[in-house]
Design an enzyme around this catalytic site. Sequence first.
Site, PDB file in Angstrom:
ATOM      1  N   GLN A 256       0.843  -1.204   0.000  1.00  0.00           N
ATOM      2  CA  GLN A 256       0.000   0.000   0.000  1.00  0.00           C
ATOM      3  C   GLN A 256       0.871   1.244   0.000  1.00  0.00           C
ATOM      4  O   GLN A 256       0.609   2.201  -0.732  1.00  0.00           O
ATOM      5  CB  GLN A 256      -0.875  -0.030   1.258  1.00  0.00           C
ATOM      6  CG  GLN A 256      -2.168   0.693   1.139  1.00  0.00           C
ATOM      7  CD  GLN A 256      -2.988   0.214  -0.040  1.00  0.00           C
ATOM      8  OE1 GLN A 256      -3.459   1.042  -0.798  1.00  0.00           O
ATOM      9  NE2 GLN A 256      -3.153  -1.078  -0.224  1.00  0.00           N
ATOM     10  N   HIS A 259       2.374   2.994  -3.246  1.00  0.00           N
ATOM     11  CA  HIS A 259       1.535   3.712  -4.203  1.00  0.00           C
ATOM     12  C   HIS A 259       1.905   5.185  -4.292  1.00  0.00           C
ATOM     13  O   HIS A 259       1.935   5.775  -5.370  1.00  0.00           O
ATOM     14  CB  HIS A 259       0.069   3.675  -3.752  1.00  0.00           C
ATOM     15  CG  HIS A 259      -0.705   2.518  -4.293  1.00  0.00           C
ATOM     16  ND1 HIS A 259      -1.029   2.423  -5.612  1.00  0.00           N
ATOM     17  CD2 HIS A 259      -1.231   1.429  -3.686  1.00  0.00           C
ATOM     18  CE1 HIS A 259      -1.730   1.311  -5.797  1.00  0.00           C
ATOM     19  NE2 HIS A 259      -1.855   0.686  -4.652  1.00  0.00           N
ATOM     20  N   GLU A 323     -10.391   2.590   2.693  1.00  0.00           N
ATOM     21  CA  GLU A 323     -10.631   2.237   1.287  1.00  0.00           C
ATOM     22  C   GLU A 323     -10.575   0.708   1.138  1.00  0.00           C
ATOM     23  O   GLU A 323     -11.471   0.089   0.597  1.00  0.00           O
ATOM     24  CB  GLU A 323      -9.543   2.895   0.425  1.00  0.00           C
ATOM     25  CG  GLU A 323      -9.658   2.539  -1.041  1.00  0.00           C
ATOM     26  CD  GLU A 323      -8.395   2.852  -1.833  1.00  0.00           C
ATOM     27  OE1 GLU A 323      -7.324   3.070  -1.214  1.00  0.00           O
ATOM     28  OE2 GLU A 323      -8.478   2.867  -3.067  1.00  0.00           O
ATOM     29  N   HIS A 324      -9.483   0.109   1.641  1.00  0.00           N
ATOM     30  CA  HIS A 324      -9.332  -1.351   1.637  1.00  0.00           C
ATOM     31  C   HIS A 324      -9.303  -1.843   3.078  1.00  0.00           C
ATOM     32  O   HIS A 324      -8.574  -1.280   3.896  1.00  0.00           O
ATOM     33  CB  HIS A 324      -7.995  -1.778   1.015  1.00  0.00           C
ATOM     34  CG  HIS A 324      -7.787  -1.299  -0.377  1.00  0.00           C
ATOM     35  ND1 HIS A 324      -6.941  -0.259  -0.682  1.00  0.00           N
ATOM     36  CD2 HIS A 324      -8.298  -1.732  -1.547  1.00  0.00           C
ATOM     37  CE1 HIS A 324      -6.942  -0.066  -1.994  1.00  0.00           C
ATOM     38  NE2 HIS A 324      -7.763  -0.940  -2.542  1.00  0.00           N
ATOM     39  N   ASP A 357      -6.617  -5.222  -6.687  1.00  0.00           N
ATOM     40  CA  ASP A 357      -6.030  -4.139  -7.500  1.00  0.00           C
ATOM     41  C   ASP A 357      -5.993  -4.534  -8.966  1.00  0.00           C
ATOM     42  O   ASP A 357      -6.138  -3.698  -9.848  1.00  0.00           O
ATOM     43  CB  ASP A 357      -4.587  -3.848  -7.046  1.00  0.00           C
ATOM     44  CG  ASP A 357      -4.533  -3.034  -5.769  1.00  0.00           C
ATOM     45  OD1 ASP A 357      -5.565  -2.457  -5.397  1.00  0.00           O
ATOM     46  OD2 ASP A 357      -3.450  -2.988  -5.142  1.00  0.00           O
ATOM     47  N   HIS A 416     -54.449  19.395  -8.647  1.00  0.00           N
ATOM     48  CA  HIS A 416     -54.034  17.999  -8.460  1.00  0.00           C
ATOM     49  C   HIS A 416     -55.253  17.136  -8.128  1.00  0.00           C
ATOM     50  O   HIS A 416     -55.441  16.045  -8.671  1.00  0.00           O
ATOM     51  CB  HIS A 416     -53.023  17.879  -7.313  1.00  0.00           C
ATOM     52  CG  HIS A 416     -51.631  18.304  -7.683  1.00  0.00           C
ATOM     53  ND1 HIS A 416     -51.331  19.569  -8.113  1.00  0.00           N
ATOM     54  CD2 HIS A 416     -50.464  17.620  -7.673  1.00  0.00           C
ATOM     55  CE1 HIS A 416     -50.043  19.655  -8.345  1.00  0.00           C
ATOM     56  NE2 HIS A 416     -49.479  18.466  -8.094  1.00  0.00           N
TER      57      HIS A 416
HETATM   58  P1  NAD Z   1      -2.435  11.674 -11.594  1.00  0.00           P
HETATM   59  O1  NAD Z   1      -2.691  11.296 -13.005  1.00  0.00           O
HETATM   60  O2  NAD Z   1      -3.562  11.654 -10.651  1.00  0.00           O
HETATM   61  O3  NAD Z   1      -1.835  13.137 -11.552  1.00  0.00           O
HETATM   62  C1  NAD Z   1      -0.869  13.572 -12.466  1.00  0.00           C
HETATM   63  C2  NAD Z   1      -1.264  14.951 -12.929  1.00  0.00           C
HETATM   64  O4  NAD Z   1      -1.354  15.836 -11.815  1.00  0.00           O
HETATM   65  C3  NAD Z   1      -0.281  15.598 -13.873  1.00  0.00           C
HETATM   66  O5  NAD Z   1      -0.540  15.197 -15.196  1.00  0.00           O
HETATM   67  C4  NAD Z   1      -0.572  17.080 -13.660  1.00  0.00           C
HETATM   68  O6  NAD Z   1      -1.479  17.539 -14.612  1.00  0.00           O
HETATM   69  C5  NAD Z   1      -1.210  17.166 -12.287  1.00  0.00           C
HETATM   70  N1  NAD Z   1      -0.362  17.937 -11.389  1.00  0.00           N
HETATM   71  C6  NAD Z   1       0.796  17.537 -10.822  1.00  0.00           C
HETATM   72  N2  NAD Z   1       1.313  18.562 -10.088  1.00  0.00           N
HETATM   73  C7  NAD Z   1       0.467  19.620 -10.214  1.00  0.00           C
HETATM   74  C8  NAD Z   1       0.447  20.955  -9.692  1.00  0.00           C
HETATM   75  N3  NAD Z   1       1.422  21.405  -8.901  1.00  0.00           N
HETATM   76  N4  NAD Z   1      -0.578  21.760 -10.025  1.00  0.00           N
HETATM   77  C9  NAD Z   1      -1.584  21.307 -10.830  1.00  0.00           C
HETATM   78  N5  NAD Z   1      -1.613  20.052 -11.348  1.00  0.00           N
HETATM   79  C10 NAD Z   1      -0.601  19.218 -11.041  1.00  0.00           C
HETATM   80  O7  NAD Z   1      -1.249  10.710 -11.102  1.00  0.00           O
HETATM   81  P2  NAD Z   1      -0.490  10.573  -9.702  1.00  0.00           P
HETATM   82  O8  NAD Z   1       0.042  11.890  -9.248  1.00  0.00           O
HETATM   83  O9  NAD Z   1       0.460   9.462  -9.884  1.00  0.00           O
HETATM   84  O10 NAD Z   1      -1.609  10.144  -8.657  1.00  0.00           O
HETATM   85  C11 NAD Z   1      -2.356   8.966  -8.792  1.00  0.00           C
HETATM   86  C12 NAD Z   1      -3.104   8.764  -7.475  1.00  0.00           C
HETATM   87  O11 NAD Z   1      -4.194   7.873  -7.687  1.00  0.00           O
HETATM   88  C13 NAD Z   1      -2.259   8.154  -6.367  1.00  0.00           C
HETATM   89  O12 NAD Z   1      -2.483   8.913  -5.203  1.00  0.00           O
HETATM   90  C14 NAD Z   1      -2.817   6.745  -6.193  1.00  0.00           C
HETATM   91  O13 NAD Z   1      -2.715   6.253  -4.883  1.00  0.00           O
HETATM   92  C15 NAD Z   1      -4.248   7.027  -6.560  1.00  0.00           C
HETATM   93  N6  NAD Z   1      -5.022   5.830  -6.936  1.00  0.00           N
HETATM   94  C16 NAD Z   1      -6.170   5.682  -6.245  1.00  0.00           C
HETATM   95  C17 NAD Z   1      -7.010   4.643  -6.538  1.00  0.00           C
HETATM   96  C18 NAD Z   1      -8.340   4.576  -5.793  1.00  0.00           C
HETATM   97  O14 NAD Z   1      -9.230   3.840  -6.204  1.00  0.00           O
HETATM   98  N7  NAD Z   1      -8.529   5.317  -4.730  1.00  0.00           N
HETATM   99  C19 NAD Z   1      -6.670   3.723  -7.553  1.00  0.00           C
HETATM  100  C20 NAD Z   1      -5.463   3.918  -8.278  1.00  0.00           C
HETATM  101  C21 NAD Z   1      -4.645   5.008  -7.954  1.00  0.00           C
END
Ligand code: NAD
Length: 426
Positions: A256, A259, A323-324, A357, A416
């Site tokens: 976890q 991630h 969540e999990h 997952d 009505h």
């Molecule tokens: P993401 O695609 O969510 O975010 C990336 C984007 O964030 C970038 O393309 C950019 O546009 C934007 N960004 C980054 N910095 C920024 C800033 N300073 N200002 C404005 N925009 C900005 O990808 P990630 O960052 O890898 O996050 C993925 C998240 O999803 C993780 O937290 C992961 O744990 C989560 N997740 C959750 C689940 C769920 O079901 N809850 C499932 C899979 C993944």
Amino acid sequence: MLYKRISEMSREEKDRLIRRGGELADVRDTVASILQDVRQNGDAALRLYTGKFDGAELGAIEVSEQEMDEAMQSIDASLLKHLEFAAGNIRKFHQAQMPEKVWFMELSPGIELGQKFTPLESVGAYVPGGRASYPSTALMTIIPAKVAGVRNVVMCTPPGADGRINPLTLAAARIAGADHVYKVGGVQAIGAMAYGTETVLSVCKIVGPGNVYVTAAKMQVRDKAEIDFPAGPSEVLIIADDSADARMAASDIIAQAEHDPNAVSVLVTTSAQLAEDVHAEVLGQAARTARAEIVRSSLANAAVILAGSLEECIGFSNDFAPEHLEIMVSEPDYVLERIENAGSIFVGNYAPVPVGDYASGTNHVLPTAGYAKIYSGLNISHFMKSASIQRISKQGLETLKDAVISIAEKEGLTGHADSIRTRFSN
Ligand code: NAD
């Protein structure tokens, strides 16, 4: 990593765990200004922010059929087979959730009541792609939409600095049945799917997880597009007794933690020995993991908590609303029955979160930050709406007549009441 007895935890320590995920407010203004720009400037804004945040100069915003074909061809055959296997399981589990298209019950002679279920017209699937890529999320968001019968399913995911999307994510989108795939991520993607641009089709509903910016953007576009729920940084809570295996529990905490630096992992146990063993195991495994830096940051949000009883573990878990939730106890049904708030529940030592997952078929898009108290994880109902139906004969209306007329008149709505009387006045 916090390591304490529940009875010795301060209110602040408990609150920090239970009221987590408060950063949405911190990014509200940044997100609002990007959304406004996308609304006004369409594709030009998408190009601007993709350059700024993803370091990519975009050519075509939509992925072409040729790029999809090339992605499919570039994937190793056995990996493709595994993706198809996972897709098949996800399809089966979501097909099993489909309601009858129409059903009726007879309330009394001449009065039939029912419901009719219809898929939404269009859905946008957000597939994260910042720190890692998530082909599995393409399967989890697009397959249920297609099983529900959504005609237009579009997917947005951020490109890499080379302006391309991970081929495995594209392959997953093709297997899942996406109708359009766009190389846009973050706030700008959510804005594009909500408002539409020259290239990106606007949709009725946006689903899928993302970081704090993506989640805040989803919350802000709700006047234009419905959303699923806030699905941010991942979390696990494990309820365990002395029958649990410390190595297994520790490896689920590490899984976890890798991630995201904001991921949260908690073990609540009735066994002092297990608490000690898991704590030591986590520290040992953290030192050896491939994503050590992320794991180290997120372990700052981790906790090993010793409870006085299984009931205390369950109470803590219901307040936390993970969540999990993993249940690793000798009598799991006792715990399962008493769980009220959890996104997805994993029962037994051989049901670790990573199976959900990727491949068992349950959905991994789940409410985080305590939102499991009010939202369900992604499922078929997110992609459908229902209309109630009544089929009533004159005999049926006769039995409703007096109640409707008297309540309507009391409310002052005589029209009505007349609408009913007219049907009996000749
Ligand atoms: P993401 O695609 O969510 O975010 C990336 C984007 O964030 C970038 O393309 C950019 O546009 C934007 N960004 C980054 N910095 C920024 C800033 N300073 N200002 C404005 N925009 C900005 O990808 P990630 O960052 O890898 O996050 C993925 C998240 O999803 C993780 O937290 C992961 O744990 C989560 N997740 C959750 C689940 C769920 O079901 N809850 C499932 C899979 C993944």
